[in-house]
Design an enzyme around this catalytic site. Structure first.
Site, PDB file in Angstrom:
ATOM      1  N   LYS A   1       0.658  -1.098   0.232  1.00  0.00           N
ATOM      2  CA  LYS A   1       0.074   0.099  -0.088  1.00  0.00           C
ATOM      3  C   LYS A   1       0.434   1.277   0.011  1.00  0.00           C
ATOM      4  O   LYS A   1       1.833   1.489   0.746  1.00  0.00           O
ATOM      5  CB  LYS A   1      -0.549   0.089   1.331  1.00  0.00           C
ATOM      6  CG  LYS A   1      -1.518   1.047   1.603  1.00  0.00           C
ATOM      7  CD  LYS A   1      -2.584   0.293   2.613  1.00  0.00           C
ATOM      8  CE  LYS A   1      -3.649   2.105   2.214  1.00  0.00           C
ATOM      9  NZ  LYS A   1      -5.068   1.654   4.411  1.00  0.00           N
TER      10      LYS A   1
ATOM     11  N   SER B   1      -9.635   1.582   2.417  1.00  0.00           N
ATOM     12  CA  SER B   1      -9.113   2.444   1.973  1.00  0.00           C
ATOM     13  C   SER B   1      -8.057   0.762   1.250  1.00  0.00           C
ATOM     14  O   SER B   1      -7.376   1.833  -0.455  1.00  0.00           O
ATOM     15  CB  SER B   1      -8.046   3.153   2.805  1.00  0.00           C
ATOM     16  OG  SER B   1      -7.290   2.570   4.094  1.00  0.00           O
TER      17      SER B   1
ATOM     18  N   SER C   1     -10.010  -0.690   7.230  1.00  0.00           N
ATOM     19  CA  SER C   1      -9.572  -0.682   5.446  1.00  0.00           C
ATOM     20  C   SER C   1      -8.398  -2.035   5.496  1.00  0.00           C
ATOM     21  O   SER C   1      -8.486  -1.742   4.318  1.00  0.00           O
ATOM     22  CB  SER C   1      -7.850  -0.052   5.788  1.00  0.00           C
ATOM     23  OG  SER C   1      -8.907   1.177   5.505  1.00  0.00           O
TER      24      SER C   1
HETATM   25  N1  GLN Z   1     -13.235   3.799   6.571  1.00  0.00           N
HETATM   26  C1  GLN Z   1     -12.420   4.016   7.256  1.00  0.00           C
HETATM   27  C2  GLN Z   1     -12.006   5.512   7.335  1.00  0.00           C
HETATM   28  O1  GLN Z   1     -12.765   6.188   6.021  1.00  0.00           O
HETATM   29  C3  GLN Z   1     -11.293   3.084   7.270  1.00  0.00           C
HETATM   30  C4  GLN Z   1     -10.476   3.595   7.187  1.00  0.00           C
HETATM   31  C5  GLN Z   1      -9.163   3.160   7.579  1.00  0.00           C
HETATM   32  O2  GLN Z   1      -9.590   2.058   8.081  1.00  0.00           O
HETATM   33  N2  GLN Z   1      -7.652   3.567   6.882  1.00  0.00           N
HETATM   34  O3  GLN Z   1     -11.837   5.940   8.162  1.00  0.00           O
END
Ligand code: GLN
Length: 472
Positions: A80, A155, A179
């Site tokens: 990532k 994400s 994420s």
């Molecule tokens: N979907 C969650 C957010 O938008 C989690 C994001 C993440 O885990 N980086 O914050």
């Protein structure tokens, strides 16, 4: 041109083949590169494929010829874009980090390098990991390999899509509120969010420092376990990291608690059906399924969307046009900051910085951040209490299968996708998403996942439940 089947095997299987000299690391990376050529133009999982992957593979093959035998030696990974690899671009899929090159290795990368892993490239993500769909990337959305009209989740959507389309054998993501687990669920993969502190955060581009953990996305539970065992451990570079012996070992029990009252609203009926079928299968494997109550879990999403932006606003203050990446000039220092941050950050990032500064501001701190902190403590106590009675908590990882690109343009509806994942980040517990079959939408089979949460330090319980479900 079809895809190469060689890149579709698990890491464990590839390690066996490498050990038996049936294949080389070079064969594996060539298979991945071929699949990238066939599919990535349309999937957009990679932001960059490194130009030295064959050289990395040759080095791994040399190390093996000299007698090294780590199971990750010669295994190609997708990483990532918020995890630093020395000498490579790292940008968290944001324009504000345009041109930034990492000056050191994240600890997780260093550990993978020591093991002999190969890095194929850096993967697309929601900008600064803000999102659940990878649509918030400054470099365009990633598509779901099972249906290209849909999101891969986020994400860590690029890491998930790269693996699901056999363009890597394993990948790393980060998880602040789901994420790793949500994209694993949407792409038919295993995704592990380790216990807070189990894996060093040194060298991750921080989002919410009390919530972030790096972890693996893989095709099998054994692969996730292997990567976790390689990257975990106390690290002098991260004062929140913890050692092996921090938590008492739990006995490997087989009681699973299900907080059914949380599923009454907004959960897709087909997802629930798959969930119940998975519980039945676990029962057949000797697991006992009991009802549990987690009343504060209904507050988790609200708490998360106060605590997380507060930490985001603090962590992102360092991107000021002076230290890293993009630097735009105005007529004063203040204008330099405003221009760089105004143009460098995308809309979701700006929204979160504003929310975060608001909930931390003198007049509102007690009403929002202070209250959220109290609710977070209550939630953690509740989860701890429940996990004294059961070994894992189970729920669907996400309330729905992968949604369409553009379907959740309202940020609040996007936030709802995290309803079952944020709790583990707020409480620091380890949680894993395991494939639990698929549901049909528009004639396409879309994968869905089941999530298990265990006591701090008890990843073993997650792997055991995951393996029980994985066995035919
Ligand atoms: N979907 C969650 C957010 O938008 C989690 C994001 C993440 O885990 N980086 O914050």
């Amino acid at each position: 041109m079809g895809i190469s089947e060689l890149a579709s095997i698990s890491i464990t299987e590839a390690a066996r083949k490498l050990g038996a000299k049936e294949i080389s690391a070079l064969d594996l990376v060539r298979a991945c590169l071929k699949n990238i050529e066939v599919r990535d133009k349309s999937l957009n999982a990679y932001l960059e494929v490194f130009d030295d992957v064959e050289a990395q593979a040759k080095k791994a093959d040399e190390r093996r010829a000299k007698g090294e035998s780590h199971p990750l030696l010669g295994i190609p990974f997708a990483i990532k874009d918020n995890i630093l690899i020395k000498g490579r671009r790292a940008g968290a899929a944001s324009k504000i980090l345009e041109g930034y090159v990492a000056s050191y290795d994240a600890t997780v990368i260093k550990k993978l390098k020591d093991a002999g892993a190969i890095f194929l490239g850096r993967t697309n993500m929601d900008e600064f990991a803000h999102g659940s769909s990878t649509e918030n990337s400054a470099y365009g959305p990633t598509k779901n390999p099972f249906d290209e009209e849909r999101v891969p989740g986020g994400s860590s959507g690029g890491s998930a899509a790269a693996l699901a389309a056999h363009m890597a054998l394993g990948s790393l993501g980060t998880d602040t509120g789901g994420s790793i687990r949500e994209p694993a669920s949407f792409c038919g993969l295993v995704g592990l969010k380790p216990t807070y502190g189990a894996v060093s955060r040194s060298g991750l581009i921080a989002m919410g420092s009390s919530l972030d953990q790096a972890g693996p996305l893989t095709k099998t539970v054994a692969d996730a376990e292997l990567i976790f065992n390689t990257i975990k451990g106390e690290d002098p570079l991260d004062s929140t990291s913890i050692g092996e012996h921090t938590y008492a070992k739990k006995s490997a029990g087989r009681r699973i608690g299900v907080p059914r009252r949380l599923f009454v609203e907004g959960v897709d009926q087909d997802v629930l059906k798959n969930f119940e079928t998975s519980l039945e299968r676990l029962k057949k494997k000797g697991y006992e399924i009991v009802d549990i109550a987690l009343p504060s879990a209904s507050l988790a999403l609200a708490v998360y969307y106060i605590v997380m932006p507060a930490e985001v606003s603090t962590n992102l203050a360092r991107f000021d046009g002076v230290r890293y990446g993009l630097s735009l000039k105005g007529t004063s220092l203040y204008e330099d900051y405003a221009k760089t941050r105004g143009e460098g950050f995308g809309p979701e990032v700006r929204r979160r910085v504003m929310l975060g500064t608001y909930v931390l501001s003198a007049g509102y701190y007690d009403a929002y951040y202070g209250k959220a902190t109290i609710a977070r403590k209550q939630l953690a106590a509740e989860v701890t209490r429940v996990l004294e009675e059961v070994d894992c908590i189970a729920n669907p990882t996400t309330p729905t299968p992968a949604f369409k690109i553009g379907e959740k343009s309202d940020p609040l509806s996007m936030y709802l996708a995290d309803i079952f994942t944020v709790t583990a980040n707020l409480t620091g517990n380890p949680a894993i998403s395991i494939p639990m079959g698929s549901v049909t939408r528009d004639g396409k089979e879309l994968p869905v996942g089941i999530q298990f949460t265990a006591a701090h330090g008890d990843e073993a319980a997650l792997f055991a439940a995951g393996k029980a479900l994985e066995e035919k």
